[in-house]
Scaffold this motif. Structure first.
Motif, PDB file in Angstrom:
ATOM      1  N   HIS A  64     -12.497  56.739   6.224  1.00 52.39           N
ATOM      2  CA  HIS A  64     -13.792  56.157   5.840  1.00 52.39           C
ATOM      3  C   HIS A  64     -14.518  57.054   4.841  1.00 52.39           C
ATOM      4  CE1 HIS A  64     -13.408  52.864   8.541  1.00 52.39           C
ATOM      5  NE2 HIS A  64     -13.495  53.585   9.658  1.00 52.39           N
ATOM      6  N   GLU A  65     -14.405  58.358   5.028  1.00 53.59           N
ATOM      7  CA  GLU A  65     -15.037  59.298   4.092  1.00 53.59           C
ATOM      8  C   GLU A  65     -14.398  59.191   2.715  1.00 53.59           C
ATOM      9  OE1 GLU A  65     -14.598  62.968   6.185  1.00 53.59           O
ATOM     10  OE2 GLU A  65     -16.070  62.411   7.714  1.00 53.59           O
ATOM     11  N   HIS A  66     -13.081  58.951   2.675  1.00 49.75           N
ATOM     12  CA  HIS A  66     -12.417  58.776   1.384  1.00 49.75           C
ATOM     13  C   HIS A  66     -12.858  57.481   0.705  1.00 49.75           C
ATOM     14  CE1 HIS A  66      -9.399  61.892   0.329  1.00 49.75           C
ATOM     15  NE2 HIS A  66      -9.628  62.267   1.579  1.00 49.75           N
ATOM     16  N   ASP A  67     -13.106  56.441   1.482  1.00 51.02           N
ATOM     17  CA  ASP A  67     -13.654  55.207   0.916  1.00 51.02           C
ATOM     18  C   ASP A  67     -14.987  55.502   0.229  1.00 51.02           C
ATOM     19  OD1 ASP A  67     -11.563  53.594   1.803  1.00 51.02           O
ATOM     20  OD2 ASP A  67     -12.560  53.118   3.698  1.00 51.02           O
ATOM     21  N   ASP A  68     -15.820  56.289   0.906  1.00 50.30           N
ATOM     22  CA  ASP A  68     -17.133  56.642   0.345  1.00 50.30           C
ATOM     23  C   ASP A  68     -16.986  57.490  -0.919  1.00 50.30           C
ATOM     24  OD1 ASP A  68     -18.320  55.298   2.435  1.00 50.30           O
ATOM     25  OD2 ASP A  68     -18.658  57.100   3.644  1.00 50.30           O
ATOM     26  N   MET A  69     -15.982  58.364  -0.924  1.00 53.54           N
ATOM     27  CA  MET A  69     -15.737  59.197  -2.111  1.00 53.54           C
ATOM     28  C   MET A  69     -15.440  58.334  -3.331  1.00 53.54           C
ATOM     29  SD  MET A  69     -13.241  62.251  -0.770  1.00 53.54           S
ATOM     30  CE  MET A  69     -13.458  62.904   0.874  1.00 53.54           C
ATOM     31  N   ILE A  70     -14.581  57.336  -3.151  1.00 52.94           N
ATOM     32  CA  ILE A  70     -14.206  56.471  -4.255  1.00 52.94           C
ATOM     33  C   ILE A  70     -15.428  55.730  -4.795  1.00 52.94           C
ATOM     34  CG2 ILE A  70     -12.830  54.460  -4.937  1.00 52.94           C
ATOM     35  CD1 ILE A  70     -11.193  56.993  -4.539  1.00 52.94           C
ATOM     36  N   GLN A  71     -16.267  55.232  -3.897  1.00 52.81           N
ATOM     37  CA  GLN A  71     -17.471  54.514  -4.318  1.00 52.81           C
ATOM     38  C   GLN A  71     -18.406  55.413  -5.123  1.00 52.81           C
ATOM     39  OE1 GLN A  71     -19.331  52.694  -0.893  1.00 52.81           O
ATOM     40  NE2 GLN A  71     -17.436  51.664  -0.250  1.00 52.81           N
ATOM     41  N   ALA A  72     -18.594  56.643  -4.633  1.00 52.28           N
ATOM     42  CA  ALA A  72     -19.476  57.588  -5.331  1.00 52.28           C
ATOM     43  C   ALA A  72     -18.899  57.973  -6.684  1.00 52.28           C
ATOM     44  CB  ALA A  72     -19.694  58.828  -4.469  1.00 52.28           C
ATOM     45  N   LEU A  73     -17.595  58.129  -6.739  1.00 56.98           N
ATOM     46  CA  LEU A  73     -16.945  58.513  -7.991  1.00 56.98           C
ATOM     47  C   LEU A  73     -17.071  57.393  -9.024  1.00 56.98           C
ATOM     48  CD1 LEU A  73     -15.325  60.874  -9.166  1.00 56.98           C
ATOM     49  CD2 LEU A  73     -13.242  59.748  -8.401  1.00 56.98           C
ATOM     50  N   GLU A  74     -16.839  56.165  -8.595  1.00 60.09           N
ATOM     51  CA  GLU A  74     -16.962  55.031  -9.513  1.00 60.09           C
ATOM     52  C   GLU A  74     -18.390  54.882 -10.021  1.00 60.09           C
ATOM     53  OE1 GLU A  74     -13.814  51.591  -8.810  1.00 60.09           O
ATOM     54  OE2 GLU A  74     -15.097  51.854  -7.041  1.00 60.09           O
ATOM     55  N   ALA A  75     -19.363  55.189  -9.167  1.00 64.17           N
ATOM     56  CA  ALA A  75     -20.769  55.107  -9.562  1.00 64.17           C
ATOM     57  C   ALA A  75     -21.214  56.340 -10.344  1.00 64.17           C
ATOM     58  CB  ALA A  75     -21.646  54.935  -8.327  1.00 64.17           C
ATOM     59  N   ARG A  76     -20.322  57.333 -10.409  1.00 69.20           N
ATOM     60  CA  ARG A  76     -20.626  58.630 -11.042  1.00 69.20           C
ATOM     61  C   ARG A  76     -21.890  59.245 -10.446  1.00 69.20           C
ATOM     62  NH1 ARG A  76     -17.577  59.764 -15.619  1.00 69.20           N
ATOM     63  NH2 ARG A  76     -16.255  58.037 -16.335  1.00 69.20           N
ATOM     64  N   ASP A  77     -21.972  59.132  -9.135  1.00 68.80           N
ATOM     65  CA  ASP A  77     -23.103  59.680  -8.386  1.00 68.80           C
ATOM     66  C   ASP A  77     -22.709  61.070  -7.881  1.00 68.80           C
ATOM     67  OD1 ASP A  77     -25.146  60.309  -6.609  1.00 68.80           O
ATOM     68  OD2 ASP A  77     -25.313  58.266  -5.819  1.00 68.80           O
ATOM     69  N   GLY A  78     -22.984  62.072  -8.706  1.00 67.34           N
ATOM     70  CA  GLY A  78     -22.574  63.431  -8.401  1.00 67.34           C
ATOM     71  C   GLY A  78     -23.170  63.984  -7.125  1.00 67.34           C
ATOM     72  N   ALA A  79     -24.464  63.712  -6.901  1.00 62.42           N
ATOM     73  CA  ALA A  79     -25.122  64.238  -5.712  1.00 62.42           C
ATOM     74  C   ALA A  79     -24.507  63.649  -4.443  1.00 62.42           C
ATOM     75  CB  ALA A  79     -26.615  63.924  -5.771  1.00 62.42           C
ATOM     76  N   ARG A  80     -24.207  62.350  -4.481  1.00 59.63           N
ATOM     77  CA  ARG A  80     -23.621  61.703  -3.306  1.00 59.63           C
ATOM     78  C   ARG A  80     -22.201  62.197  -3.053  1.00 59.63           C
ATOM     79  NH1 ARG A  80     -21.584  55.600  -2.435  1.00 59.63           N
ATOM     80  NH2 ARG A  80     -21.331  55.681  -0.173  1.00 59.63           N
ATOM     81  N   LEU A  81     -21.392  62.269  -4.111  1.00 58.98           N
ATOM     82  CA  LEU A  81     -20.017  62.727  -3.930  1.00 58.98           C
ATOM     83  C   LEU A  81     -19.985  64.167  -3.454  1.00 58.98           C
ATOM     84  CD1 LEU A  81     -17.033  62.211  -4.074  1.00 58.98           C
ATOM     85  CD2 LEU A  81     -17.069  62.789  -6.517  1.00 58.98           C
ATOM     86  N   SER A  82     -20.882  64.979  -3.971  1.00 59.34           N
ATOM     87  CA  SER A  82     -20.966  66.380  -3.548  1.00 59.34           C
ATOM     88  C   SER A  82     -21.255  66.468  -2.053  1.00 59.34           C
ATOM     89  CB  SER A  82     -22.064  67.093  -4.339  1.00 59.34           C
ATOM     90  OG  SER A  82     -22.221  68.428  -3.895  1.00 59.34           O
ATOM     91  N   ALA A  83     -22.204  65.666  -1.587  1.00 62.07           N
ATOM     92  CA  ALA A  83     -22.579  65.689  -0.172  1.00 62.07           C
ATOM     93  C   ALA A  83     -21.435  65.188   0.712  1.00 62.07           C
ATOM     94  CB  ALA A  83     -23.831  64.839   0.049  1.00 62.07           C
ATOM     95  N   ILE A  84     -20.737  64.143   0.250  1.00 58.76           N
ATOM     96  CA  ILE A  84     -19.617  63.586   1.020  1.00 58.76           C
ATOM     97  C   ILE A  84     -18.505  64.610   1.166  1.00 58.76           C
ATOM     98  CG2 ILE A  84     -17.775  61.861   0.998  1.00 58.76           C
ATOM     99  CD1 ILE A  84     -19.771  59.989  -0.457  1.00 58.76           C
ATOM    100  N   LEU A  85     -18.154  65.275   0.062  1.00 55.43           N
ATOM    101  CA  LEU A  85     -17.063  66.245   0.085  1.00 55.43           C
ATOM    102  C   LEU A  85     -17.401  67.457   0.956  1.00 55.43           C
ATOM    103  CD1 LEU A  85     -15.954  66.053  -3.646  1.00 55.43           C
ATOM    104  CD2 LEU A  85     -14.499  65.582  -1.677  1.00 55.43           C
TER     105      LEU A  85
END
Length: 239
Positions: free
Chosen positions: A194-215
């Motif tokens: 599920h966390e990887h699903d969220d990573m893909i969404q953040a990456l596609e949106a180019r949402d650096g803050a969100r992807l950083s927090a997820i990782l």
């Protein structure tokens, strides 16, 4: 004179063919032993018997010892003049601190990647993600893990920061076996997906803050999964 001319003609007529590079045997041995350590075939603390390994792998001691030196430099095995070689162990404190540090590296990678990644790279990561999900459906943990690590690696590469890249590779070598073990529990494995699903969404949106927090959270949860797993706990060094 005639022989000289003939020699020159023959030389000029012969194309310069570069020699093929031979794959160094110890490189193959390094990769094989590294995989055995990551996949817990060779568990932390186990002694590596050179004679048995040579017989099993069908190689001489020279490439084996060369491979062991590489793995020792990576922190995967310990070599002692008196006790020989054994698979490295990490104390609980070392596991805690290394995952904590790695979470920061992964978070920074995600932040920079969202600024610098190309559409082609995003497509490649998505393809790996779907392949990873297929492995999960088949309960193929080694296949899942391989694609999982490729995703994290590509995000790090997309950050386009050489110092970050070198540090990431060095630290991650020591954690690969533990990252593999973090999915031994079905619930933890499902959460990681599920966390990887969220990573893909953040990456596609180019949402650096969100992807950083997820990782960051993704790595800290892996740390907690490793330290709470009784199977892994028995292999943690108490030194």
């Amino acid at each position: 004179m005639k022989n000289t001319i003939q020699s020159e003609v023959a030389t000029s007529a012969s194309p310069a063919i570069p020699k093929l590079e031979r794959l160094r045997l110890h490189d193959t041995v390094v990769e094989h032993l590294r995989n055995l350590i990551v996949e817990a075939v060779l568990v932390p603390g186990v002694k590596l018997n050179e004679r048995e390994l040579c017989e099993t792998l069908g190689i001489s001691r020279t490439p084996l010892r060369e491979a062991m030196k590489v793995l020792a430099a990576e922190g995967l095995i310990d070599i002692s003049p008196n006790r020989g070689a054994s698979v490295s162990t990490l104390s609980e404190a070392e596991i805690w601190e290394t995952f904590e540090f790695m979470s920061g590296l992964e978070a920074f990678s995600g932040e920079l990647a969202c600024e610098r990644i190309t559409p082609i790279e995003i497509a490649e990561i998505k393809a790996l993600h779907y392949a990873m999900l297929a492995c999960k459906a088949q309960n193929d943990l080694p296949g899942y893990y391989t694609r999982n690590q490729e995703i994290h690696d590509k995000i790090n590469e997309a950050a386009r920061n050489t110092v970050l890249r070198q540090t990431y590779l060095s630290v991650n070598r020591r954690l690969k076996a533990l990252r593999f073990k973090s999915n031994f529990q079905a619930k933890k494995w499902d959460e990681a997906v599920h966390e990887h699903d969220d990573m893909i969404q953040a990456l596609e949106a180019r949402d650096g803050a969100r992807l950083s927090a997820i990782l960051r959270l993704h790595l800290l949860r892996k740390r907690d999964a490793v330290l709470s797993n009784p199977v892994v706990q028995t292999k943690i060094s108490t030194e």
